[in-house]
Design an enzyme around this catalytic site. Structure first.
Site, mmCIF file in Angstrom:
data_model
loop_
_atom_site.group_PDB
_atom_site.id
_atom_site.type_symbol
_atom_site.label_atom_id
_atom_site.label_comp_id
_atom_site.label_asym_id
_atom_site.label_seq_id
_atom_site.Cartn_x
_atom_site.Cartn_y
_atom_site.Cartn_z
ATOM 1 N N ARG A 1 0.213 6.203 -6.936
ATOM 2 C CA ARG A 1 -1.085 6.762 -7.320
ATOM 3 C C ARG A 1 -1.078 8.279 -7.193
ATOM 4 N NH1 ARG A 1 -4.482 4.241 -3.101
ATOM 5 N NH2 ARG A 1 -6.092 5.620 -3.886
ATOM 6 N N ASP B 1 0.822 -1.204 0.000
ATOM 7 C CA ASP B 1 0.000 0.000 0.000
ATOM 8 C C ASP B 1 0.862 1.261 0.000
ATOM 9 O OD1 ASP B 1 -2.460 1.662 0.387
ATOM 10 O OD2 ASP B 1 -1.443 2.099 2.272
ATOM 11 N N LYS C 1 -4.792 -1.493 5.839
ATOM 12 C CA LYS C 1 -4.031 -1.008 6.998
ATOM 13 C C LYS C 1 -4.715 -1.370 8.315
ATOM 14 C CE LYS C 1 -3.573 2.851 4.654
ATOM 15 N NZ LYS C 1 -3.125 3.996 3.850
HETATM 16 N N1 URA Z 1 -6.194 7.275 2.493
HETATM 17 C C1 URA Z 1 -5.560 6.088 2.354
HETATM 18 O O1 URA Z 1 -5.066 5.538 3.324
HETATM 19 N N2 URA Z 1 -5.486 5.534 1.143
HETATM 20 C C2 URA Z 1 -6.018 6.094 0.054
HETATM 21 O O2 URA Z 1 -5.921 5.520 -1.025
HETATM 22 C C3 URA Z 1 -6.658 7.329 0.190
HETATM 23 C C4 URA Z 1 -6.739 7.896 1.425
#
Ligand code: URA
Ligand code: CA
Length: 433
Positions: A168, A161, A187
């Site tokens: 991203r 992530d 998470k």
């Molecule tokens: N917060 C996150 O943890 N991930 C995202 O993709 C967008 C906001």
């Protein structure tokens, strides 16, 4: 399996298999799949979306990309709360001791991060001696004994992530429901939650600016949670204006104390009771939200919630006497009122801009290296819908610098007063599925 085929399939609107999603996440984490292929896939997902099964698979692949926290040594159902982030959001400080007072175990891992004010840990560190540098064993022991503890972030959780979110961010693919939902949920799950309560904010100060987008995200996350065996509920709450009155670390600690006593701002209290009820039900300490709410109100009234806060602070080295003597919290040198320039009704308080004003004072971090001034911040004296007379204070500035001209300008530019009264909505929707 070849990454190029996976990209092409998603580009053409096909459903990816569990194996394909795993192949992508594992390869991208290891570095065998390059950024350019990962960005192409993220863009394909952005346009073609993912179905519920793909979203659940993506979430679990990211959970399994790194370490996970094992909270099985803690008795009971561990319910975690997540907020998509707002301005002056004091809910965690209140919720942790509040639900723990009903024996709901709160095993919170928390970070510092960037923002208008500090994170939960920064806020708690406004209390002399409080620290989160405890061992994993101490953490588990405290939660088993007293039902609440906070530990600093450690370990290599969801590396996939971290890498994908950063990618991203620079490829125009942040704003995708399947990608945001899987990112957030991975998470929470990696941090050991059995059940999850989500506070999805909507409005100017929120990540999701419209109710429609916020609801789509909330529904996506609730689906993912339930599909991967974590009971999940969500609410959509308003973040067009800041939450409560206080924006700033020590000021929010004081606000949390007031709220635990049942004497807090109306909106913060309502939000805490709504989220808290969901936590209590998910932890199976009550069977309905109404019953849970009554139990929460009871521990606010009878002092048990406040008592729990003291025990929590003491357990982690904090000076619990601040609860009865909040003047022991860090105090700002200058207290400056911002008087209204006209009479009427407050019609808008732009949350994110007011947050920036608090950050200019030093309440938050713009970069990781910034130091936070725990004493400074803002207290809203009026909220949306309130009547105000010319000359009455709109906001009190707590500053350690005498010159607050730019902060004042920002406040005036972002609080509107109109001749007609308005009715703010706090909770837009409750999603229990
Ligand atoms: N917060 C996150 O943890 N991930 C995202 O993709 C967008 C906001
Ligand atoms: Ca607040």
């Amino acid at each position: 399996m070849r990454m190029v085929d996976i990209i092409a399939r998603k580009r053409d609107g096909k459903e990816l298999t569990t194996e394909e999603i795993k192949f992508f996440i594992e390869g991208y984490t290891k570095g065998t799949i390059p950024d350019y292929q990962a960005s192409a896939l993220a863009m394909a997902i952005y346009f073609q979306d993912m179905n519920d099964r793909e979203r659940a698979d993506l979430t679990m692949a990211m959970v399994n990309s790194g370490e996970t926290i094992d909270l099985s040594a803690i008795e009971g159902i561990k319910v975690d709360k997540h907020s998509t982030g707002g301005v002056g959001d004091t809910t965690t400080l209140v919720l942790a001791p509040l639900v723990a007072a009903l024996d709901v175990p709160v095993a919170k891992m928390s970070g510092r991060g960037l923002g208008h004010t500090g994170g939960t840990i920064d806020k708690l560190e406004a209390i002399e001696g409080f620290h989160v540098e405890i061992t994993k064993d101490q953490f588990i022991e405290l939660v088993n004994r007293d039902k609440v503890a906070v530990i600093g972030q450690s370990g290599n959780l969801t590396p996939a992530d971290k890498k994908l979110y950063a990618l991203r961010d620079v490829t125009g693919t942040v704003n995708s429901i399947p990608l945001i939902a899987s990112s957030i949920m991975s998470k929470k799950i990696a941090a050991g939650a059995d059940a999850i309560v989500l506070d999805v904010k909507t409005g100017a100060g929120a990540f999701m600016k419209t109710n429609e987008d916020a609801e789509a995200l909330a529904r996506a996350m609730v689906k993912i949670g339930n599909n991967v065996g974590r009971n999940t509920m969500a609410i959509i709450s308003d973040m067009s204006q800041p939450l409560g009155f206080a924006i700033g670390n020590a000021l929010e600690v004081k606000e949390a104390i007031d709220t635990l006593k049942g004497e807090g701002p109306e909106d913060l209290t309502e939000l805490v009771l709504t989220l808290g009820s969901q936590m209590v039900v998910l932890a199976k300490k009550a069977s309905t939200l109404e019953e849970a709410r009554e139990m929460l109100v009871e521990v606010m009234k009878n002092g048990k919630a406040l008592e729990k806060f003291k025990v929590f602070l003491k357990n982690q080295g904090g000076d619990a006497s601040v609860v009865d003597s909040p003047e022991k919290l860090p105090q700002a040198k200058y207290i400056i009122e911002v008087p209204a320039k006209e009479s009427g009704y407050v019609s808008n308080i732009v949350a994110d801009e007011i947050g920036v004003a608090a950050m200019i004072l030093g309440a938050g971090r713009a970069t990781k290296e910034d130091e936070i001034d725990l004493a400074v911040g803002l207290m809203l004296r009026k909220k949306v819908g309130d009547k105000v007379e010319k000359g009455e204070s709109l906001v009190t500035i707590y500053s350690n610098r005498e010159d607050v001209a730019s902060v004042m300008d920002k406040i005036y530019a972002n609080i509107s007063i109109s001749s007609e009264s308005v009715n703010p909505v706090l909770i837009h929707k409750i999603i229990t599925e």
